[in-house]
Design a protein around this motif. Structure first.
Motif, PDB file in Angstrom:
ATOM      1  N   ALA A 131       0.846  -1.194   0.000  1.00  0.00           N
ATOM      2  CA  ALA A 131       0.000   0.000   0.000  1.00  0.00           C
ATOM      3  C   ALA A 131       0.882   1.245   0.000  1.00  0.00           C
ATOM      4  N   GLN A 132       0.290   2.352  -0.404  1.00  0.00           N
ATOM      5  CA  GLN A 132       0.976   3.635  -0.410  1.00  0.00           C
ATOM      6  C   GLN A 132       0.401   4.517   0.705  1.00  0.00           C
ATOM      7  N   THR A 133       1.263   5.365   1.232  1.00  0.00           N
ATOM      8  CA  THR A 133       0.802   6.262   2.296  1.00  0.00           C
ATOM      9  C   THR A 133      -0.334   7.146   1.813  1.00  0.00           C
ATOM     10  N   ARG A 134      -0.293   7.527   0.557  1.00  0.00           N
ATOM     11  CA  ARG A 134      -1.363   8.374   0.022  1.00  0.00           C
ATOM     12  C   ARG A 134      -2.700   7.639  -0.064  1.00  0.00           C
ATOM     13  N   ASP A 135      -2.659   6.312   0.048  1.00  0.00           N
ATOM     14  CA  ASP A 135      -3.908   5.549   0.059  1.00  0.00           C
ATOM     15  C   ASP A 135      -4.648   5.679   1.385  1.00  0.00           C
ATOM     16  N   PHE A 136      -3.984   6.232   2.389  1.00  0.00           N
ATOM     17  CA  PHE A 136      -4.608   6.468   3.702  1.00  0.00           C
ATOM     18  C   PHE A 136      -5.177   7.885   3.676  1.00  0.00           C
ATOM     19  N   PRO A 137      -6.477   8.056   3.465  1.00  0.00           N
ATOM     20  CA  PRO A 137      -7.041   9.401   3.296  1.00  0.00           C
ATOM     21  C   PRO A 137      -6.787  10.298   4.506  1.00  0.00           C
ATOM     22  N   LEU A 138      -6.588  11.578   4.237  1.00  0.00           N
ATOM     23  CA  LEU A 138      -6.366  12.543   5.310  1.00  0.00           C
ATOM     24  C   LEU A 138      -7.592  12.664   6.207  1.00  0.00           C
ATOM     25  N   LEU A 139      -8.767  12.452   5.650  1.00  0.00           N
ATOM     26  CA  LEU A 139      -9.979  12.517   6.458  1.00  0.00           C
ATOM     27  C   LEU A 139      -9.948  11.485   7.577  1.00  0.00           C
ATOM     28  N   TRP A 140      -9.541  10.259   7.258  1.00  0.00           N
ATOM     29  CA  TRP A 140      -9.505   9.218   8.272  1.00  0.00           C
ATOM     30  C   TRP A 140      -8.319   9.387   9.212  1.00  0.00           C
ATOM     31  N   ARG A 141      -7.262  10.006   8.762  1.00  0.00           N
ATOM     32  CA  ARG A 141      -6.170  10.330   9.679  1.00  0.00           C
ATOM     33  C   ARG A 141      -6.655  11.340  10.715  1.00  0.00           C
ATOM     34  N   ALA A 142      -7.442  12.311  10.266  1.00  0.00           N
ATOM     35  CA  ALA A 142      -7.983  13.303  11.193  1.00  0.00           C
ATOM     36  C   ALA A 142      -8.933  12.656  12.190  1.00  0.00           C
ATOM     37  N   VAL A 143      -9.789  11.763  11.709  1.00  0.00           N
ATOM     38  CA  VAL A 143     -10.712  11.061  12.600  1.00  0.00           C
ATOM     39  C   VAL A 143      -9.944  10.244  13.634  1.00  0.00           C
ATOM     40  N   MET A 144      -8.881   9.575  13.205  1.00  0.00           N
ATOM     41  CA  MET A 144      -8.067   8.787  14.126  1.00  0.00           C
ATOM     42  C   MET A 144      -7.427   9.674  15.193  1.00  0.00           C
ATOM     43  N   ALA A 145      -6.914  10.820  14.788  1.00  0.00           N
ATOM     44  CA  ALA A 145      -6.264  11.714  15.744  1.00  0.00           C
ATOM     45  C   ALA A 145      -7.253  12.229  16.778  1.00  0.00           C
ATOM     46  N   LEU A 146      -8.432  12.659  16.347  1.00  0.00           N
ATOM     47  CA  LEU A 146      -9.441  13.141  17.291  1.00  0.00           C
ATOM     48  C   LEU A 146      -9.920  12.024  18.210  1.00  0.00           C
ATOM     49  N   THR A 147     -10.031  10.823  17.667  1.00  0.00           N
ATOM     50  CA  THR A 147     -10.430   9.684  18.498  1.00  0.00           C
ATOM     51  C   THR A 147      -9.411   9.418  19.591  1.00  0.00           C
ATOM     52  N   ILE A 148      -8.146   9.391  19.218  1.00  0.00           N
ATOM     53  CA  ILE A 148      -7.092   9.147  20.207  1.00  0.00           C
ATOM     54  C   ILE A 148      -7.058  10.264  21.241  1.00  0.00           C
ATOM     55  N   GLY A 149      -7.133  11.523  20.780  1.00  0.00           N
ATOM     56  CA  GLY A 149      -7.047  12.642  21.698  1.00  0.00           C
ATOM     57  C   GLY A 149      -8.182  12.676  22.707  1.00  0.00           C
ATOM     58  N   TYR A 150      -9.410  12.471  22.242  1.00  0.00           N
ATOM     59  CA  TYR A 150     -10.560  12.572  23.142  1.00  0.00           C
ATOM     60  C   TYR A 150     -10.775  11.313  23.972  1.00  0.00           C
ATOM     61  N   SER A 151     -10.211  10.188  23.540  1.00  0.00           N
ATOM     62  CA  SER A 151     -10.374   8.966  24.325  1.00  0.00           C
ATOM     63  C   SER A 151      -9.787   9.119  25.723  1.00  0.00           C
ATOM     64  N   ALA A 152      -8.695   9.857  25.831  1.00  0.00           N
ATOM     65  CA  ALA A 152      -8.064  10.045  27.140  1.00  0.00           C
ATOM     66  C   ALA A 152      -8.935  10.896  28.062  1.00  0.00           C
ATOM     67  N   PHE A 153      -9.546  11.954  27.523  1.00  0.00           N
ATOM     68  CA  PHE A 153     -10.417  12.801  28.342  1.00  0.00           C
ATOM     69  C   PHE A 153     -11.698  12.064  28.721  1.00  0.00           C
TER      70      PHE A 153
END
Length: 267
Positions: A131-153
């Motif tokens: 797979a290529q890194t560009r195959d990982f959409p930026l939208l889902w990277r953003a969703v992953m980051a918000l999920t990780i960040g808010y999971s702790a709170f």
């Protein structure tokens, strides 16, 4: 004295008349009149409306996933196993110490490529195409980051709510022969939900606002479309007025609904 206390409690139960909401509605009405009577406002709103669904999608998916992860972390932090408690505490303290914007950039440009590399390492042994890194959409990277960040709170919110349930009721449910899942489902969580709901609602509203940070990745949400529109027409005043109105409409509406729900549950 008791009668005065009862009156005070009744007043708090009913809540004050929302004069602030009338002022907010008047301002919203004025903005809507400007949008209806001004061609620039109408064009800006038509452009930004395409990003509303992206904002809602990012918020709902990320918050739902963060709730599941936060509940799992809260359960781990209350586990009888030392390893689970320490892992949950490590995750919570480390993630909460990183700003959401920094976490967003880290997940998008460090963690996502690392996950793609790990995927390629695993699939390479099976003879599959990498797979290529560009195959990982930026939208889902953003969703992953918000999920990780808010999971702790949210883990701390759930943990506090679960600990608020008296131990006697849990022991009584255990004495009745209920399994761990039945105790959680029928005894613990329904009572903890009343304690959890206010901070959970606050974090949901905060998630709507923090979803604007995904614009730094080029995701076409309301904020990103506002930046692009303002850069094209140079009408910054009108554009960012509409951006603010859209976010205020979502957050104020959600806050009012959550407050109504809290009052109903309290009764």
């Amino acid at each position: 004295m008791r009668q005065g206390r009862r009156r005070t409690g009744a007043t708090e139960e009913r809540g004050d008349f929302p004069w602030w909401l009338l002022v907010a509605a008047a301002l919203a009405g004025w903005f809507l009149w400007r949008i209806a009577s001004d061609d620039v406002y109408r064009q800006v709103l038509a452009t930004l409306s395409r990003g509303i669904w992206i904002t809602i999608f990012v918020t709902l998916v990320a918050f739902g996933a963060a709730c599941l992860m936060g509940l799992a972390l809260a359960a781990a932090s209350l586990s009888r196993w030392l390893v689970l408690r320490q892992v949950a505490r490590f995750w919570t303290e480390i993630v909460r110490g990183v700003p959401i914007l920094v976490l967003l950039l880290y997940v998008a440009f460090v963690l996502a490529p690392a996950l793609v590399a790990a995927w390629n390492w695993g699939t390479g042994r099976l003879g599959l195409e990498p797979a290529q890194t560009r195959d990982f959409p930026l939208l889902w990277r953003a969703v992953m980051a918000l999920t990780i960040g808010y999971s702790a709170f949210l883990a701390e919110v759930f943990r506090a709510g679960l600990m608020s349930v008296p131990k006697g009721q849990v022991e009584a449910a255990e004495a009745l022969g209920l399994t761990g899942w039945q105790r959680f489902r029928h005894v613990v969580f329904p009572q903890a939900f009343r304690t959890i709901l206010p901070p959970l609602g606050n974090d949901f509203v905060a998630m709507i606002k923090d979803s604007s940070l995904v614009s730094v990745l080029g995701v076409l949400d309301v904020t990103q479309l506002g930046k692009v529109t303002a850069a094209g027409n140079f009408r910054y005043f009108e554009t960012y007025n509409v951006v603010a109105l859209i976010y205020l409409t979502m957050t104020v509406t959600l806050s009012v609904l959550l407050r109504r729900l809290e009052v109903r549950l309290r009764r």
